[in-house]
Write an enzyme that holds these catalytic residues in place. Structure first.
Site, short mmCIF file in Angstrom:
data_model
loop_
_atom_site.label_atom_id
_atom_site.label_comp_id
_atom_site.label_asym_id
_atom_site.label_seq_id
_atom_site.Cartn_x
_atom_site.Cartn_y
_atom_site.Cartn_z
N TYR A 141 -45.86 0.80 -70.08
CA TYR A 141 -45.63 -0.80 -69.94
C TYR A 141 -47.14 -1.38 -70.14
CZ TYR A 141 -41.09 -1.49 -68.06
OH TYR A 141 -39.50 -1.48 -67.98
N LYS A 188 -41.25 14.28 -67.55
CA LYS A 188 -40.75 14.93 -68.91
C LYS A 188 -41.92 15.79 -69.48
CE LYS A 188 -37.81 15.22 -72.27
NZ LYS A 188 -36.50 15.78 -71.98
N ASP A 221 -34.56 13.78 -67.87
CA ASP A 221 -33.03 13.61 -68.20
C ASP A 221 -32.09 14.37 -67.31
OD1 ASP A 221 -34.52 15.96 -68.79
OD2 ASP A 221 -33.73 16.46 -70.77
N ASP A 245 -37.97 2.49 -63.93
CA ASP A 245 -37.16 1.36 -64.64
C ASP A 245 -35.46 1.69 -64.79
OD1 ASP A 245 -36.50 -1.40 -65.27
OD2 ASP A 245 -36.81 -0.54 -67.47
N ASP A 249 -31.99 1.35 -62.46
CA ASP A 249 -30.71 0.57 -62.76
C ASP A 249 -29.53 1.69 -62.58
OD1 ASP A 249 -32.15 -1.72 -63.50
OD2 ASP A 249 -30.92 -1.98 -65.17
C1 IPM Z 1 -37.46 -4.48 -63.34
C2 IPM Z 1 -37.29 -5.35 -64.80
C3 IPM Z 1 -38.53 -5.70 -65.44
C4 IPM Z 1 -39.27 -4.49 -65.50
C5 IPM Z 1 -38.42 -6.57 -66.57
C6 IPM Z 1 -37.70 -7.79 -66.47
C7 IPM Z 1 -39.93 -6.87 -67.14
O1 IPM Z 1 -36.37 -4.63 -65.38
O2 IPM Z 1 -38.26 -5.15 -62.70
O3 IPM Z 1 -37.01 -3.52 -63.32
O4 IPM Z 1 -38.87 -3.81 -66.86
O5 IPM Z 1 -40.05 -3.80 -64.89
MG MG Z 2 -35.30 -3.00 -64.75
#
Ligand code: IPM
Ligand code: MG
Length: 353
Positions: A141, A188, A221, A245, A249
């Site tokens: 990032y 990884k 993975d 990240d 999710d």
């Molecule tokens: C998160 C989001 C952010 C990230 C985005 C909105 C920049 O996906 O906080 O997980 O990738 O960190």
């Molecule tokens: Mg995110």
């Protein structure tokens, strides 16, 4: 106590859910005799529209003076132009970096009331309780970005230094000590040199400073797979910025909705930043149907981690449980049954505090 919150509603559903978080904080203040003051500031797309900058000076100044920052979400299709000078997300990345919020805590717990809201089988998710530590101010990032002269080749570097790895691993291992005593480090290392440094460093810290904490290493993975097949085996998981990240999710599907997961971004001192892990959901913005629980649970984390108010945090969490026990469901967790609005859900939580 007196405490000062900077509120950053941002874009999309951000303002609706932050309103509910504030109502809950007001209820906590009333119930426990605290005095909370709020300063609402711009971030993200709305900040670009109003000031040209996704993180205006006033926002960062207010955040620095606060005890905790509550953020809704940033981003939306109207700011998605790939040729634009800046993006809403840049505001979020900059506030994390400027305040050195290197540790992103993302608890993933299944709620007994919602076991059927998950797309996964009940026996796979019952009792899941994972705490992710996602490194938040390094990795790909924030690595160097280069574009070739002809514009046909672009690269983002994934960079970590020993110091950055040590501090997040230590923080995660401390947390494991207070939980079930197990730390899983995800990398990884079979492909990436940066992951080999990550693994070496994690192994050394664990061997020298945390002999009492069980430690394992899993490739990212494989971890993506294990989260779906044996999520219950994990206690604290530490990983880099992008792997964290993506995996969180994915992990949000264990409890059933992204709308339930809070997060805390902490540094070694100063205010923390608290936000839902979900995005701005532009498709449902302004409709009053977003799930405010992730943001409300994020305020509980703020009470606990930034203000040291453990009883108050527990009261918020209990009030969320009660709302779910009472059958209240926003549309994301209603499974086609009757659903309530954002403000009904938030109001119910505030009322039971
Ligand atoms: C998160 C989001 C952010 C990230 C985005 C909105 C920049 O996906 O906080 O997980 O990738 O960190
Ligand atoms: Mg995110």
């Amino acid at each position: 106590m007196k405490a000062r919150f900077t509120l950053l509603p941002g874009d999309g559903i951000g303002p609706e859910i932050v309103d509910q978080a504030r109502a809950v904080l007001d209820a906590v203040a009333a119930r426990f005799s605290h005095s909370f003051v709020y300063d609402t500031q711009l971030i993200g797309g709305i900040a670009i529209d109003e000031t040209g900058d996704p993180l205006p000076q006033g926002t960062i100044a207010s955040a620095r003076e606060s005890d905790a920052i509550i953020l809704g979400a940033v981003g939306g299709p109207q700011w998605d132009d790939p040729t634009a000078k800046t993006r809403p997300e840049t505001g979020l990345l900059r506030i994390r970096k400027d305040l050195e919020l290197f540790a992103n805590l993302r608890p993933v717990r299944t709620h007994v009331q919602l076991l059927d809201a998950s797309p996964l089988r009940r026996d796979l998710i019952e009792g899941v309780d994972i705490l992710f530590y996602r490194e938040l101010t390094g990795g790909i990032y924030f690595g160097e970005t280069t574009t070739s002269e002809d514009g046909l080749t672009v690269s983002n570097a994934m960079t970590y230094s020993v110091y950055e790895i040590e501090r997040i691993v230590r923080m995660a291992a401390e947390a494991a000590r207070t939980r079930r005593g197990k730390l899983t480090s995800v990398d990884k290392a079979n492909v990436l040199a940066v992951s080999r440094l990550w693994r070496q460093t994690a192994d050394r810290i664990m061997a020298t400073e945390f002999q009492d904490v069980e430690h394992e290493t899993v490739l990212v993975d494989a971890m993506a797979m294990h989260l779906l097949s044996r999520a219950k085996d994990f206690d604290v998981v530490v990983t880099g910025n992008m792997f964290g990240d993506i995996l969180t999710d994915e992990a949000s599907m264990l409890p059933g909705s992204l709308g339930l997961l809070p997060s805390a971004s902490l540094g070694s001192s100063g205010p923390g930043l608290y936000e839902p892990i979900h995005g701005s959901a532009p498709d449902i913005a302004g409709k009053g149907i977003a799930n405010p629980l992730a943001t409300i649970l994020a305020t509980a984390m703020a009470l606990r981690h930034s203000l040291g108010l453990a009883a108050e945090a527990a009261a918020v969490e209990a009030a969320v449980d009660k709302a779910l026990d009472d059958g209240l469901r926003t549309v994301d967790i209603a499974r086609g049954e009757e659903s309530v609005s954002t403000s009904t859900m938030g109001g119910a939580v505030a009322a039971s505090i």
